[in-house]
Design an enzyme around this catalytic site. Sequence first.
Site, short mmCIF file in Angstrom:
data_model
loop_
_atom_site.label_atom_id
_atom_site.label_comp_id
_atom_site.label_asym_id
_atom_site.label_seq_id
_atom_site.Cartn_x
_atom_site.Cartn_y
_atom_site.Cartn_z
N GLU A 181 0.98 -1.40 -0.16
CA GLU A 181 0.10 -0.08 -0.02
C GLU A 181 0.80 1.18 -0.20
O GLU A 181 1.63 1.32 0.84
CB GLU A 181 -0.88 0.00 1.24
CG GLU A 181 -1.91 -1.33 1.28
CD GLU A 181 -2.65 -1.23 -0.13
OE1 GLU A 181 -3.16 -0.23 -0.74
OE2 GLU A 181 -2.74 -2.34 -0.55
N CYS A 221 -1.62 9.41 4.08
CA CYS A 221 -1.46 9.01 2.61
C CYS A 221 -3.10 9.38 2.06
O CYS A 221 -3.09 9.76 0.62
CB CYS A 221 -1.53 7.61 2.46
SG CYS A 221 -2.70 6.66 3.52
P1 NAP Z 1 8.98 4.63 3.39
O1 NAP Z 1 9.80 5.48 3.45
O2 NAP Z 1 8.76 3.93 2.35
O3 NAP Z 1 8.97 3.69 4.96
C1 NAP Z 1 8.13 2.68 5.14
C2 NAP Z 1 8.69 1.41 5.81
O4 NAP Z 1 9.54 0.80 4.88
C3 NAP Z 1 9.54 1.75 7.00
O5 NAP Z 1 9.55 0.75 7.80
C4 NAP Z 1 10.92 1.70 6.32
O6 NAP Z 1 12.05 1.51 7.10
C5 NAP Z 1 10.79 0.60 5.22
N1 NAP Z 1 12.04 0.46 4.39
C6 NAP Z 1 12.59 1.61 3.88
N2 NAP Z 1 13.56 1.11 2.82
C7 NAP Z 1 13.28 -0.30 2.66
C8 NAP Z 1 13.71 -1.23 1.73
N3 NAP Z 1 14.83 -1.01 0.97
N4 NAP Z 1 13.28 -2.31 2.11
C9 NAP Z 1 12.28 -2.65 2.85
N5 NAP Z 1 11.67 -1.98 3.86
C10 NAP Z 1 12.27 -0.59 3.57
O7 NAP Z 1 7.43 5.45 4.02
P2 NAP Z 1 7.39 6.40 5.22
O8 NAP Z 1 7.80 7.83 5.13
O9 NAP Z 1 7.31 5.55 6.60
O10 NAP Z 1 5.70 6.57 4.93
C11 NAP Z 1 5.15 7.44 4.19
C12 NAP Z 1 4.59 6.89 2.99
O11 NAP Z 1 3.46 5.85 3.34
C13 NAP Z 1 3.76 7.94 2.00
O12 NAP Z 1 4.06 7.71 0.64
C14 NAP Z 1 2.37 7.65 2.38
O13 NAP Z 1 1.54 7.84 1.41
C15 NAP Z 1 2.49 6.29 2.72
N6 NAP Z 1 1.37 5.61 3.20
C16 NAP Z 1 0.50 4.86 2.27
C17 NAP Z 1 -0.80 4.15 3.20
C18 NAP Z 1 -1.86 3.51 2.33
O14 NAP Z 1 -2.54 2.77 3.04
N7 NAP Z 1 -1.83 3.58 0.92
C19 NAP Z 1 -0.80 4.44 4.44
C20 NAP Z 1 -0.04 5.31 5.13
C21 NAP Z 1 1.23 5.78 4.60
P3 NAP Z 1 12.93 2.55 7.78
O15 NAP Z 1 12.10 3.53 8.54
O16 NAP Z 1 13.68 2.00 8.63
O17 NAP Z 1 13.68 3.58 6.49
#
Ligand code: NAP
Length: 515
Positions: free
Chosen positions: A285, A319
């Site tokens: 997601e 999001c």
């Molecule tokens: P993110 O930077 O993509 O990180 C999400 C998770 O992925 C974190 O636990 C992060 O760990 C991990 N991660 C980072 N690099 C990775 C890799 N190479 N392999 C595996 N995991 C990895 O996103 P965020 O900043 O936490 O969240 C914001 C984003 O989430 C926005 O784009 C928002 O729209 C989206 N979101 C979507 C929904 C939905 O339901 N569609 C809901 C909420 C949020 P680290 O923290 O250690 O980097």
Amino acid sequence: MEPFKNEPLTDFSAAANKQAFEQALKQVAGEIGGEYPLIIGGEEVRSGEFIESTNPCRTTELLGRFHAATVELANRAVEQAEQTFSSWKQTSAKERSDYLFKAAALMRQRKHEFSATMVYEVGKNWIEADADTAEAIDFMEFYARENLRYAQAQPLTEIAGEANEMHYIPLGVTVVIPPWNFPLAILVGMATAALVTGNTVVLKPSSDSPWIAYKFYRLLEEVGLPAGVVNFLPGRGSSVGDTLVNHARTRMIAFTGSKEVGLRINELAAKTNPGQIWIKRIIAEMGGKDSIIVDSDADLEAAVAGVWSSAFGYQGQKCSACSRAIVDATVYDEFVDKLKTKTETIRVGVTDNPENFMGAVINEKAYNSILDYINIGKSEGRLITGGSAAGEGGYFIQPTILIDVDPKARISQEEIFGPVLAVIKARNYDHALEIANNTEYGLTGAVYSNSEDKITRAMTEFHVGNLYFNRKCTGALVGVHPFGGFNMSGTNSKAGGRDYLLLFMQAKLSSKQRR
Ligand code: NAP
């Protein structure tokens, strides 16, 4: 069993509730500065490498130090989860659902403690933090019931001479990777969906919110969840993410986060590694660029309130946040004036003070990126309010509105994930719908209109997973508004809906010959 109903939100205008929350803030403040282990198979592990959790509203406040996973520990966690799977998969659906009911009850008792932790760790105001905890409780109550529903006999077409049954069985080791913006609700939703259906979990929280994740892990221990069913593995996604995703014994990845990381996980998960005998299942997601259309005959007061709340609630870091208001030319000027006035009432500051509606954005990287987007926006539109940082000591940014923005401008197309709203003028309703569909995303949207015909049109033509009418585009409720988007917003898993648990299971058909 009572039918599912949503957890009520706390009314902070009642003095007793306010006091109880203040007390929880004090209690949690007393826990600041701890050091926390990883937990694999119930065993505390200290790697000596740390993730530091800090308060985004007071950047010098170190909330806790978390031992972080190494590649070796990430491998160990998957192997542990696989080992535990052999016994966990044999437990009954009822036993597994009971853990969720107990965990929901315990979280309800300690609701304010969980919410207060999020006030400090991710800069949520009281109301946003309370809603996050309520949603986490909802996910557990809802999935516990859903699991029992799936455990019942499944309807099949009868055929002479055969007795047929279909059962849903778990997949295996599920790597759960949540974001920081709903650091409790989304984490709990994905992790409990996995475990209640009989999978075991490697839980890698966001590096911005390991504290609230740790509290949830301990809560699961308190309700007696066997060791190794969930393995608590804080660690940088950039250093251990690939290991977890690539591991041959990982059966499924449940991810919520950015498009960039989601696509990377999807690509890596598609490769088959030596020793792997399945196609990995993936939930991803991802981001959004969500629009609210304000039609010529809309109730403008309601539209202003809905856009305002969707754009600036939790600093625009949802999001589902409205980052584009698409407004009919006939009401454009009036709408913009009203919205500007309302936005200028917002107080920005530390969120342990309930008078501040907006807190800080999550971290320095986000802060810089949002300010960069505001600068880009200043050349792509006309700034009418906000436009810069807001105060010292934390990552505070003013609620910012840019008007007269081109529908194809960068700030109209790219996810900013901060308190920045682009207002776009539409010639008419056709034009508004065309603009609303012009991004690569398709997560949420709303339309303010009093015309039934236009509402009906939007229901087929406005291409988003969650579409609302005459209300804000944030605030989906478990069970009521199953959540998940289209296109680059992800795999449309519909968290909090009846189809969600299916994603964590596979169906087995057994056919007996009748004698
Ligand atoms: P993110 O930077 O993509 O990180 C999400 C998770 O992925 C974190 O636990 C992060 O760990 C991990 N991660 C980072 N690099 C990775 C890799 N190479 N392999 C595996 N995991 C990895 O996103 P965020 O900043 O936490 O969240 C914001 C984003 O989430 C926005 O784009 C928002 O729209 C989206 N979101 C979507 C929904 C939905 O339901 N569609 C809901 C909420 C949020 P680290 O923290 O250690 O980097």
